[in-house]
Design a protein around this motif. Structure first.
Motif, mmCIF file in Angstrom:
data_model
loop_
_atom_site.group_PDB
_atom_site.id
_atom_site.type_symbol
_atom_site.label_atom_id
_atom_site.label_comp_id
_atom_site.label_asym_id
_atom_site.label_seq_id
_atom_site.Cartn_x
_atom_site.Cartn_y
_atom_site.Cartn_z
ATOM 1 N N GLU A 46 42.957 40.957 27.075
ATOM 2 C CA GLU A 46 42.868 41.434 27.705
ATOM 3 C C GLU A 46 42.001 43.290 27.285
ATOM 4 O O GLU A 46 42.985 43.387 26.297
ATOM 5 N N SER A 186 35.441 43.724 34.116
ATOM 6 C CA SER A 186 34.816 42.340 34.085
ATOM 7 C C SER A 186 32.917 43.510 34.409
ATOM 8 O O SER A 186 33.011 43.085 34.852
ATOM 9 N N ASP A 189 30.544 40.817 29.622
ATOM 10 C CA ASP A 189 31.196 40.466 28.460
ATOM 11 C C ASP A 189 30.559 39.101 28.064
ATOM 12 O O ASP A 189 29.643 38.628 27.228
ATOM 13 N N GLU A 421 34.026 33.305 36.747
ATOM 14 C CA GLU A 421 33.491 34.024 37.804
ATOM 15 C C GLU A 421 31.972 33.958 36.519
ATOM 16 O O GLU A 421 30.698 34.334 36.766
HETATM 17 C C1 FAD Z 1 36.313 44.207 45.316
HETATM 18 C C2 FAD Z 1 36.509 42.677 45.787
HETATM 19 C C3 FAD Z 1 36.855 41.694 46.008
HETATM 20 C C4 FAD Z 1 37.502 40.708 45.972
HETATM 21 N N1 FAD Z 1 38.006 39.868 47.013
HETATM 22 C C5 FAD Z 1 38.280 38.349 46.596
HETATM 23 C C6 FAD Z 1 39.299 37.754 47.912
HETATM 24 O O1 FAD Z 1 40.388 38.430 48.656
HETATM 25 N N2 FAD Z 1 38.654 36.503 48.114
HETATM 26 C C7 FAD Z 1 38.226 36.053 47.005
HETATM 27 O O2 FAD Z 1 38.626 35.049 46.600
HETATM 28 N N3 FAD Z 1 37.654 36.216 45.606
HETATM 29 C C8 FAD Z 1 37.253 37.839 46.243
HETATM 30 N N4 FAD Z 1 36.502 38.457 45.154
HETATM 31 C C9 FAD Z 1 36.314 37.662 43.607
HETATM 32 C C10 FAD Z 1 36.856 37.498 42.729
HETATM 33 O O3 FAD Z 1 37.971 38.194 42.309
HETATM 34 C C11 FAD Z 1 36.276 36.754 41.302
HETATM 35 O O4 FAD Z 1 35.755 35.251 41.804
HETATM 36 C C12 FAD Z 1 37.881 36.525 40.735
HETATM 37 O O5 FAD Z 1 38.616 37.308 40.365
HETATM 38 C C13 FAD Z 1 36.885 35.546 38.954
HETATM 39 O O6 FAD Z 1 38.123 35.469 38.642
HETATM 40 P P1 FAD Z 1 37.750 35.190 37.321
HETATM 41 O O7 FAD Z 1 39.036 35.235 36.246
HETATM 42 O O8 FAD Z 1 36.611 34.878 36.763
HETATM 43 O O9 FAD Z 1 37.947 37.145 36.634
HETATM 44 P P2 FAD Z 1 38.122 38.061 36.884
HETATM 45 O O10 FAD Z 1 39.678 38.147 37.716
HETATM 46 O O11 FAD Z 1 37.522 39.163 36.715
HETATM 47 O O12 FAD Z 1 39.350 38.485 35.216
HETATM 48 C C14 FAD Z 1 37.952 38.338 33.901
HETATM 49 C C15 FAD Z 1 39.553 39.664 33.169
HETATM 50 O O13 FAD Z 1 38.612 39.103 32.051
HETATM 51 C C16 FAD Z 1 38.908 40.466 31.452
HETATM 52 N N5 FAD Z 1 37.615 40.854 29.991
HETATM 53 C C17 FAD Z 1 35.832 40.802 30.196
HETATM 54 N N6 FAD Z 1 35.158 41.182 29.147
HETATM 55 C C18 FAD Z 1 36.344 41.011 27.985
HETATM 56 C C19 FAD Z 1 36.308 40.838 27.028
HETATM 57 N N7 FAD Z 1 34.926 41.102 26.840
HETATM 58 N N8 FAD Z 1 37.728 40.972 26.685
HETATM 59 C C20 FAD Z 1 38.403 41.189 26.852
HETATM 60 N N9 FAD Z 1 39.051 41.165 28.089
HETATM 61 C C21 FAD Z 1 37.731 41.062 28.511
HETATM 62 C C22 FAD Z 1 38.400 41.509 32.061
HETATM 63 O O14 FAD Z 1 39.254 42.874 31.974
HETATM 64 C C23 FAD Z 1 38.828 41.203 33.260
HETATM 65 O O15 FAD Z 1 40.299 41.085 33.147
HETATM 66 C C24 FAD Z 1 36.708 40.011 44.879
HETATM 67 C C25 FAD Z 1 35.726 40.692 44.008
HETATM 68 C C26 FAD Z 1 36.188 42.249 44.140
HETATM 69 C C27 FAD Z 1 34.812 43.104 43.253
#
Ligand code: FAD
Length: 452
Positions: A46, A186, A189, A421
């Motif tokens: 992370e 996020s 990358d 995502e």
């Molecule tokens: C303000 C806001 C409110 C939201 N509210 C909701 C809600 O209530 N309900 C809902 O369903 N969705 C909600 N969403 C959308 C939801 O948060 C995302 O769709 C979800 O978190 C995606 O999950 P993920 O695991 O794909 O990515 P993320 O949760 O974004 O996690 C990705 C992780 O990868 C890490 N990362 C990125 N690049 C690198 C790298 N090069 N090296 C190491 N680590 C890296 C990041 O730091 C991050 O921790 C919201 C989004 C926002 C911005």
């Protein structure tokens, strides 16, 4: 998207039996926990100082993590791409997610809308449960580790290149999320990492985002006006070409009932909107923005807002006639009393440049008709989305054609998996995006564990 220098080859690197997961967000934590639960050694990298930073800000800190809707409704929220999620939903859906959180001591509450939140009203509970899952499985979490690229040898993943050096692995899951709210880590990358290994990236665009309109000064008098229970209809044409006869009477568009909009209508929904100094915002606008921003790639888009969706223009005209008969000379405030807030009527009449008097010497003034038309169709030409930084989701991403929906495995690089995502999947508000990240994360973790 340019592929930069992220494609890396190193055939001499030893590969060991450990899954590496890039990104400790919703999908990455679930994938890591599941793979570890199945007995695999897992390293979760992370780049931020702690996992789950984006999850913490979801739902205004309350985290709407899923919904009571069934699988068909869920998939409809993701538009044409929704079917891709079926195998993941069949494996791990809302019921399983609720059981999972219950196992880690979390209770939840369901809103009348079907949205489900932790009972405490705190997103910290969700992250805490996921961290417990990681700890129980013995997942090694390495914060402050930025992954810059994949190490690929003859079409097979062999490791990752990080800010702390190269790490070997034949099985890597990319769970880096989208590109919105970059302060959470996020920053897009994953799109660059995937593109550098030959993956196609579908057009990246902000979703659930306010909209900048052309000539915002024109709406200055309406700035700050809260438009409640209005019908927002998006058209794929300029505002002066809108045919109001085509305004649907029912909600149509992505995830709305089963009706498909007929061009030039992009979508239509009743909800709340707000006029801002740059354009439009508010829940109905944010929801509509997903398809509006996509449609902007193909040509002009305009929005028509019907301020009185339950009262037709003919009914408004007959009110005018009645008022004329009753008061001889009437004004907007009398006619629209109880229909629209007085402040809004005043702002709208100032904006349309007409006096309060709609009837002079017994004749309905042409300006009055203009005024009533703007009550029924307040029009905006959409310039662009406000910004990726302020968007809630990222539209576009790693092409679904290149990912096997049964395993989340890349069809291009052996040993590479995706979840969440970073893939070309996005939905409106309601807990759909998080459920999709958890479901695809669970599937990716399980498949990667089986593969290793
Ligand atoms: C303000 C806001 C409110 C939201 N509210 C909701 C809600 O209530 N309900 C809902 O369903 N969705 C909600 N969403 C959308 C939801 O948060 C995302 O769709 C979800 O978190 C995606 O999950 P993920 O695991 O794909 O990515 P993320 O949760 O974004 O996690 C990705 C992780 O990868 C890490 N990362 C990125 N690049 C690198 C790298 N090069 N090296 C190491 N680590 C890296 C990041 O730091 C991050 O921790 C919201 C989004 C926002 C911005």
């Amino acid at each position: 998207m340019t592929s930069r220098a992220y494609i890396l080859h190193n055939s001499s690197m030893a590969c060991n039996k450990q899954i590496i997961i890039i990104g400790a967000g919703a999908g990455g934590m679930m994938a890591a926990g599941r793979a570890a639960e199945l007995g695999t050694r897992v390293l979760l990298l992370e780049k931020m100082d702690r996992p789950g930073k984006k999850v913490l800000i979801t739902g205004n800190g309350r985290c709407n993590f899923t919904n009571t809707k069934d699988k068909d409704d869920f998939m409809a929220q993701f538009g044409a791409s929704g079917r891709f999620l079926l195998p993941s939903f069949n494996r791990f859906f809302s019921g399983e997610l609720l059981e999972f959180f219950a196992r880690y001591g979390m209770t939840f509450k369901t809103k009348a809308s079907g949205k489900i939140y932790p009972a405490s009203g705190s997103s910290h509970d969700v992250v805490r449960a996921l961290e417990l899952y990681l700890a129980r499985g013995g997942v090694e979490v390495r914060p402050n580790t930025n992954v810059m690229g994949l190490i690929v040898d003859r079409g097979k993943v062999c490791g990752v290149r990080t800010s702390e050096g190269d790490l070997p692995s034949t099985t890597v899951i990319v769970a880096t999320g989208g590109a919105s709210h970059p302060q959470t880590g996020s920053t897009g990358d994953g799109f660059r990492i995937a593109a550098a290994t030959g993956h196609s990236i579908a057009n990246l665009r902000p979703g659930l985002v306010p909209l900048v309109v052309k000539d915002p000064g024109k709406y200055k008098k309406l700035e700050g006006a809260g438009l409640r229970g209005v019908r927002v209809t998006a058209f794929s044409c300029h505002s002066n070409e809108i045919d109001t006869a085509l305004t649907p009477q029912a909600n149509v568009g992505r995830g709305l009932a089963s009706k498909i909009p007929v061009a030039p209508v992009i979508e239509s929904r009743v909800g709340d909107a707000v006029v801002t100094h740059f354009g439009l915002s508010g829940p109905a606008i944010l929801e509509a923005s997903i398809d509006i921003v996509k449609a902007l790639e193909n040509g002009p888009v305009s929005v028509s807002i019907d301020l009185t969706p339950n009262i037709t223009i003919d009914e408004l005209m007959s009110r005018l006639e009645e008022a004329r008969a009753k008061y001889c000379s009437s004004n907007y405030l009398d006619i629209l009393k109880g229909v629209l807030p007085q402040a809004l009527i005043k702002s709208l009449s100032a904006m349309t440049d007409v006096t309060h008097h709609m009837v002079n010497n017994g004749v309905v003034s042409p300006e009055s008709e203009l005024f009533l038309q703007s009550v029924k169709s307040l029009r905006f030409d959409i310039e662009r989305p406000y910004s990726m930084e302020t968007a809630v989701v990222t539209g576009g991403g790693v092409s679904l054609d290149e990912i096997d929906p049964e395993t989340m495995a890349s069809k291009i690089i052996t040993g590479l998996y995706f979840c969440g995502e970073v893939m070309d999947l996005d939905a409106g508000t309601g807990g759909y995006n998080l459920q999709a990240a958890f479901s695809t994360g669970f599937m990716a973790g399980e498949s990667a564990a089986a593969a290793i």
